[in-house]
Enzyme design. Sequence first.
Site, mmCIF file in Angstrom:
data_model
loop_
_atom_site.group_PDB
_atom_site.id
_atom_site.type_symbol
_atom_site.label_atom_id
_atom_site.label_comp_id
_atom_site.label_asym_id
_atom_site.label_seq_id
_atom_site.Cartn_x
_atom_site.Cartn_y
_atom_site.Cartn_z
ATOM 1 N N THR A 43 3.336 0.395 -1.067
ATOM 2 C CA THR A 43 4.185 1.209 -1.931
ATOM 3 C C THR A 43 5.395 0.378 -2.346
ATOM 4 O O THR A 43 5.917 -0.415 -1.558
ATOM 5 C CB THR A 43 4.563 2.561 -1.292
ATOM 6 N N GLU A 44 5.796 0.543 -3.610
ATOM 7 C CA GLU A 44 6.777 -0.354 -4.228
ATOM 8 C C GLU A 44 8.096 -0.412 -3.469
ATOM 9 O O GLU A 44 8.806 -1.412 -3.522
ATOM 10 C CB GLU A 44 7.084 0.109 -5.669
ATOM 11 N N ASN A 45 8.448 0.693 -2.806
ATOM 12 C CA ASN A 45 9.746 0.727 -2.147
ATOM 13 C C ASN A 45 9.734 0.062 -0.783
ATOM 14 O O ASN A 45 10.661 0.258 0.006
ATOM 15 C CB ASN A 45 10.260 2.169 -2.043
ATOM 16 N N GLY A 46 8.727 -0.752 -0.495
ATOM 17 C CA GLY A 46 8.851 -1.665 0.633
ATOM 18 C C GLY A 46 8.080 -1.324 1.880
ATOM 19 O O GLY A 46 8.567 -1.580 2.991
ATOM 20 N N SER A 90 8.601 -6.887 -2.335
ATOM 21 C CA SER A 90 7.577 -5.912 -2.698
ATOM 22 C C SER A 90 6.962 -6.244 -4.053
ATOM 23 O O SER A 90 5.742 -6.192 -4.230
ATOM 24 C CB SER A 90 8.200 -4.512 -2.730
#
Lengths: 228, 235
Positions: A53-56, A95
Amino acid sequence: MSDALNIIKLTNEQIAWRAAQDIQEGAYVNLGIGFPEMVARFQPEGREAIFHTENGVLGFGETPPEGEEDWDLINAGKKAITLKPGAAFFNHADSFAMVRGGHLDVAILGAYQVAEDGDLANWSTGKGGIPAVGGAMDLVHGAKRVAVITDHVTKKGEPKLLKRCTMPLTGVGCVTRVYTSLAVVDIEGGHFVLREKLAAISFDDLQAATGAELHIEGDVTDLVVPQL
Amino acid sequence: MNKTIASLREAVAPIGDGATVMIGGFGGSGAPIELIHALIDAGPKNLTVINNNAGNGRVGLAALIEQGMVEKLICSFPRSADPKVFTDLYLAGKIELEIVPQGTLAERIRAGGAGIPAFYTPTSYGTELADGKPVAEFDGRPYVQERWLKADFALIKAELGDTLGNLTYRMAARNFNPLMAMAAAETVAQVSGIVPPGGIDPEHVITPGIFVNGVVEVPDPKQEEILNREGAVYP
């Protein structure tokens, strides 16, 4: 015609199920927010994918039970998630290095429109309102496979698979496969290549619901999914 | 050396009218709610704010925007469960918006902190977000030139800080915080606890203290999501 399509077409769950069958053991996968998140529910038995997921976060699992959310542990859709053993945290630049750097095996996104040359429009209808792109323009570049899951036509029955997108583009020439409510279509050499279609629809009716020519190269098999 | 700041009020006091402020977090996760509320109390005007989002509900960044303190917002995704505060001001033409793809936003901030004035990315090529930007081909593929982002101040949230400014983070609350710490002239971190030097294992430091000017202790930080579920409004 569109009434007939509504009766035979796959549900969103069934489209997500079909897309999930192509995710290989050990694949690193990003699922776009909303409808694509559903793909995670249909991983084939015995295959393990690692979700990004993009937020890490790499290696997240199910949604936690209500009341057990930790709001420092969310996905790109700002929904609470849980971790699987072996999960990892990282900052936003790392990320997106995973995204653009070619480290993801698959990204699965939704679409307003897909063109036969692989162009994707999925972030703005171009009709005003508040523009919001998030990570979509990054995700379409770098993943080894960029797949789209979508209804074959709009709610008004207009084709979503087109010669050219008319809405603002998310990316150029980026989509490689489209899983629709009627068919599985690859994008190769600048055109749509039909791979699977529902047995209940004729090729001519499928072509009529598609805004660009469907090519046949090799076998077209029946698109078969379970009742979900 | 001791980078401890005694109060939230003192932590935000240097931020004046017209400042560019990076605010950490992704949605509510990693958002320095208490620092933002202290900034609202201080009341500087015409701020340019850099954040991934545009706030949710009526606390934190949304409250800062609601107070009319933000002239321009640079973000990737100004939608949320309750985006009314930003949406109303934007549609009324009272706040400027620069939309940046999320990975480009992160890399522009990283570049700002790393002394790289521009870089090329495949992201946004052929889209309206690339309009007016230089394009170059590398190994047969087109890329768009993007410029660094820097700020006068960064307000970030971390988990533990030592008095030298070394920081750890909690789970996915890391997100943009370590990048923003690098890219601002003055970075202040709110942390759940301040420990003496050596209180954080050097192997566990995520943001080295060289990027941090001040740490202020907020022992039990509020989560935006929980405040919104309670219907909280600030001030």
